[in-house]
Write a protein that holds these residues in place. Structure first.
Motif, PDB file in Angstrom:
ATOM      1  N   ASP A  38       0.856  -1.201   0.000  1.00 21.50           N
ATOM      2  CA  ASP A  38       0.000   0.000   0.000  1.00 21.50           C
ATOM      3  C   ASP A  38       0.887   1.244   0.000  1.00 21.50           C
ATOM      4  O   ASP A  38       0.800   2.100   0.883  1.00 21.50           O
ATOM      5  CB  ASP A  38      -0.925  -0.019   1.209  1.00 21.50           C
ATOM      6  CG  ASP A  38      -2.021   1.049   1.126  1.00 21.50           C
ATOM      7  OD1 ASP A  38      -2.166   1.667   0.051  1.00 21.50           O
ATOM      8  OD2 ASP A  38      -2.713   1.258   2.137  1.00 21.50           O
ATOM      9  N   ALA A  40       0.956   3.942  -1.687  1.00 15.82           N
ATOM     10  CA  ALA A  40       0.339   5.263  -1.818  1.00 15.82           C
ATOM     11  C   ALA A  40       0.007   5.858  -0.450  1.00 15.82           C
ATOM     12  O   ALA A  40      -0.119   7.082  -0.314  1.00 15.82           O
ATOM     13  CB  ALA A  40      -0.918   5.183  -2.680  1.00 15.82           C
ATOM     14  N   ARG A  41      -0.130   4.986   0.560  1.00 13.69           N
ATOM     15  CA  ARG A  41      -0.545   5.472   1.882  1.00 13.69           C
ATOM     16  C   ARG A  41       0.489   5.161   2.968  1.00 13.69           C
ATOM     17  O   ARG A  41       0.218   5.361   4.153  1.00 13.69           O
ATOM     18  CB  ARG A  41      -1.905   4.864   2.244  1.00 13.69           C
ATOM     19  CG  ARG A  41      -2.980   5.220   1.230  1.00 13.69           C
ATOM     20  CD  ARG A  41      -4.367   4.778   1.641  1.00 13.69           C
ATOM     21  NE  ARG A  41      -4.536   3.321   1.669  1.00 13.69           N
ATOM     22  CZ  ARG A  41      -5.726   2.715   1.732  1.00 13.69           C
ATOM     23  NH1 ARG A  41      -6.834   3.446   1.760  1.00 13.69           N
ATOM     24  NH2 ARG A  41      -5.804   1.402   1.761  1.00 13.69           N
ATOM     25  N   TRP A  62      -9.530  -6.650  -0.519  1.00 15.00           N
ATOM     26  CA  TRP A  62      -9.035  -6.751  -1.894  1.00 15.00           C
ATOM     27  C   TRP A  62      -8.445  -8.147  -2.138  1.00 15.00           C
ATOM     28  O   TRP A  62      -8.703  -8.766  -3.176  1.00 15.00           O
ATOM     29  CB  TRP A  62      -7.977  -5.677  -2.142  1.00 15.00           C
ATOM     30  CG  TRP A  62      -7.361  -5.732  -3.506  1.00 15.00           C
ATOM     31  CD1 TRP A  62      -7.843  -5.170  -4.661  1.00 15.00           C
ATOM     32  CD2 TRP A  62      -6.140  -6.411  -3.871  1.00 15.00           C
ATOM     33  NE1 TRP A  62      -6.990  -5.453  -5.716  1.00 15.00           N
ATOM     34  CE2 TRP A  62      -5.948  -6.205  -5.263  1.00 15.00           C
ATOM     35  CE3 TRP A  62      -5.201  -7.147  -3.171  1.00 15.00           C
ATOM     36  CZ2 TRP A  62      -4.849  -6.717  -5.952  1.00 15.00           C
ATOM     37  CZ3 TRP A  62      -4.104  -7.678  -3.849  1.00 15.00           C
ATOM     38  CH2 TRP A  62      -3.942  -7.454  -5.220  1.00 15.00           C
ATOM     39  N   THR A 250      -0.294   0.139  -4.669  1.00 13.81           N
ATOM     40  CA  THR A 250      -1.283   1.200  -4.810  1.00 13.81           C
ATOM     41  C   THR A 250      -0.658   2.481  -5.343  1.00 13.81           C
ATOM     42  O   THR A 250      -1.356   3.486  -5.506  1.00 13.81           O
ATOM     43  CB  THR A 250      -1.964   1.494  -3.457  1.00 13.81           C
ATOM     44  OG1 THR A 250      -0.956   1.814  -2.478  1.00 13.81           O
ATOM     45  CG2 THR A 250      -2.766   0.287  -2.971  1.00 13.81           C
ATOM     46  N   ASP A 251       0.651   2.462  -5.613  1.00 14.29           N
ATOM     47  CA  ASP A 251       1.331   3.639  -6.142  1.00 14.29           C
ATOM     48  C   ASP A 251       1.914   3.296  -7.512  1.00 14.29           C
ATOM     49  O   ASP A 251       1.549   2.296  -8.120  1.00 14.29           O
ATOM     50  CB  ASP A 251       2.425   4.096  -5.166  1.00 14.29           C
ATOM     51  CG  ASP A 251       2.718   5.591  -5.270  1.00 14.29           C
ATOM     52  OD1 ASP A 251       2.236   6.237  -6.210  1.00 14.29           O
ATOM     53  OD2 ASP A 251       3.440   6.104  -4.396  1.00 14.29           O
ATOM     54  N   GLN A 272      -0.179  -1.625 -10.852  1.00 16.26           N
ATOM     55  CA  GLN A 272      -0.780  -0.635  -9.944  1.00 16.26           C
ATOM     56  C   GLN A 272      -2.277  -0.857  -9.852  1.00 16.26           C
ATOM     57  O   GLN A 272      -2.949  -1.108 -10.870  1.00 16.26           O
ATOM     58  CB  GLN A 272      -0.499   0.782 -10.459  1.00 16.26           C
ATOM     59  CG  GLN A 272      -1.040   1.873  -9.507  1.00 16.26           C
ATOM     60  CD  GLN A 272      -0.685   3.268  -9.997  1.00 16.26           C
ATOM     61  OE1 GLN A 272       0.024   3.437 -10.981  1.00 16.26           O
ATOM     62  NE2 GLN A 272      -1.185   4.291  -9.299  1.00 16.26           N
ATOM     63  N   GLU A 274      -6.030   0.414  -7.463  1.00 15.27           N
ATOM     64  CA  GLU A 274      -6.640   1.407  -6.576  1.00 15.27           C
ATOM     65  C   GLU A 274      -7.414   0.669  -5.489  1.00 15.27           C
ATOM     66  O   GLU A 274      -8.098  -0.307  -5.763  1.00 15.27           O
ATOM     67  CB  GLU A 274      -7.574   2.331  -7.349  1.00 15.27           C
ATOM     68  CG  GLU A 274      -6.858   3.305  -8.262  1.00 15.27           C
ATOM     69  CD  GLU A 274      -7.794   4.335  -8.879  1.00 15.27           C
ATOM     70  OE1 GLU A 274      -8.991   4.345  -8.479  1.00 15.27           O
ATOM     71  OE2 GLU A 274      -7.345   5.109  -9.739  1.00 15.27           O
ATOM     72  N   SER A 276     -10.290   1.176  -2.599  1.00 14.94           N
ATOM     73  CA  SER A 276     -11.342   2.104  -2.153  1.00 14.94           C
ATOM     74  C   SER A 276     -12.358   1.351  -1.309  1.00 14.94           C
ATOM     75  O   SER A 276     -12.375   0.132  -1.260  1.00 14.94           O
ATOM     76  CB  SER A 276     -12.015   2.750  -3.366  1.00 14.94           C
ATOM     77  OG  SER A 276     -12.576   1.769  -4.204  1.00 14.94           O
TER      78      SER A 276
END
Length: 276
Positions: A38, A40-41, A62, A250-251, A272, A274, A276
Motif C-alpha cells: 500500500d 500510496a498510503r 481486496w 497502490t502507487d 498498480q 486502486e 477504495s
C-alpha cells in the motif's frame, strides 16, 4: 460443492513485506502468492490505530476478492493495530472461512528461546512500540523475560529513499541502538520488529557489541506458515500450487519495481491498483 481456491496473500504498507515473502517462497515455493504494497498510503507506523485498521481492512478485502483464503499481514504495524480487530470483528461477518495471520505472534512464540539473559530488545516503528503488542505477547510465552522497546522513526524513510547504505544511516542506527541498550545493559537479543529493517541488518549488527544477536522475522514467519498449513488442511487445500508470484502496489508500479528488488532480492514486475 466447489471450493474456491486462490493464492496466499502477503500484505505490507510498502516494501518491507517482501523480505518476508522472500523467505516464505524459499521455504514453500510450490504455492502461488500475491503481494500487495500500500505504497500510496505508507508509512503506517505513525498513523492512528483507526486509520491503520481502516487501510488494512480495505487491503484484506481486496485480497479476498482476488480469491485468497489466507492472508499474511507481513507488516508489524498492521499486525499490531489491525489484526485482532479484523480477526474478531470482521472475518466472522465478511469471510468466516478465510484466515488473516500476522507476524507478531510467531515472533513472540520463539524470541524468548534465543536469550540467555532473559533481556530482549524490540526495535520497531513508533506505532508498533506504542501498541505494546510485543511485551504483551512475549509475556504469554516467556513470563520470565523482560522486554525493552525502542522506536526507530527514521529507519523506514531512510530505507524507502535508498539512503540506508549511506553515512547518514550510520548516525541513526547508532542513535537508536544506543538508546535501546541504555535501557538495559543485560540485553543479549534484539528482534527487528519491522520488515524493512533487514536492509539495515549489517549496520545494526556492526553498531552492537559482539555478544548481542540480531533476529530477523522472515525465517520465523516462513516456518510458522509452514506449520500452520500442516495443522490446517482445510485452509491449505484452498491454496493454489503453481509456484507463481504476482506483485501489486497502490502507487506507481515503475517506482515499485525499482525499489522492490532491494527487498525481494530479484527483479519483479508489478501492477498498480486502486483501493477504495
Amino acid at each position: 460443492m466447489q471450493t474456491e481456491k486462490g493464492p496466499i496473500g502477503v500484505f505490507d504498507s510498502g516494501y518491507g513485506g517482501l523480505t518476508v515473502l522472500k523467505e516464505i517462497t524459499a521455504l514453500l515455493p510450490q504455492y502461488n502468492y500475491i503481494y500487495l504494497g500500500d505504497n500510496a498510503r505508507t508509512p503506517y507506523g505513525s498513523r492512528s490505530f483507526e486509520t491503520v485498521y481502516h487501510y488494512t481492512l480495505q487491503c484484506v478485502e481486496w485480497f479476498f476478492k482476488k480469491g485468497c483464503s489466507l492472508v499474511i499481514l507481513a507488516c508489524n504495524t498492521a499486525s499490531a493495530k489491525a489484526l485482532r480487530t479484523i480477526q474478531q470483528k470482521n472475518l466472522p461477518i465478511i469471510a468466516p472461512n478465510k484466515r488473516v495471520l500476522g507476524v507478531i505472534r510467531p515472533s513472540a512464540e520463539l524470541i524468548g528461546s534465543f536469550s540467555k539473559t532473559k533481556h530482549i530488545g524490540i526495535m520497531g516503528t513508533q506505532g508498533t512500540v506504542n501498541s505494546q503488542s510485543y511485551p504483551l505477547e512475549i509475556q504469554k510465552y516467556f513470563p520470565d523475560v523482560r522486554v525493552w522497546q525502542q522506536a526507530c522513526p527514521m529507519w523506514v524513510p531512510l530505507i524507502e529513499n535508498s539512503e540506508h547504505m549511506n553515512a547518514g544511516a550510520d548516525y541513526f542506527v547508532k542513535k537508536y541502538t544506543q538508546q535501546l541498550l541504555a535501557q538495559s545493559a543485560a540485553i543479549d537479543t534484539i528482534l527487528l520488529a519491522c520488515t524493512h529493517y533487514p536492509l539495515l541488518y549489517h549496520k545494526i549488527e556492526a553498531a552492537l557489541p559482539s555478544h548481542i544477536q540480531v533476529i530477523m522475522q522472515g525465517g520465523i514467519v516462513a516456518n510458522s506458515l509452514q506449520n500452520y498449513l500442516l495443522r490446517h488442511p482445510e485452509i491449505e487445500e484452498k491454496c493454489t500450487k503453481n509456484g507463481v508470484q504476482s506483485f501489486f502496489t497502490t502507487d506507481d508500479s515503475a517506482i515499485f519495481e525499482q525499489q522492490a528488488g532491494l527487498f525481494y532480492g530479484q527483479p519483479i514486475q508489478a501492477w498498480q491498483i486502486e483501493i477504495s
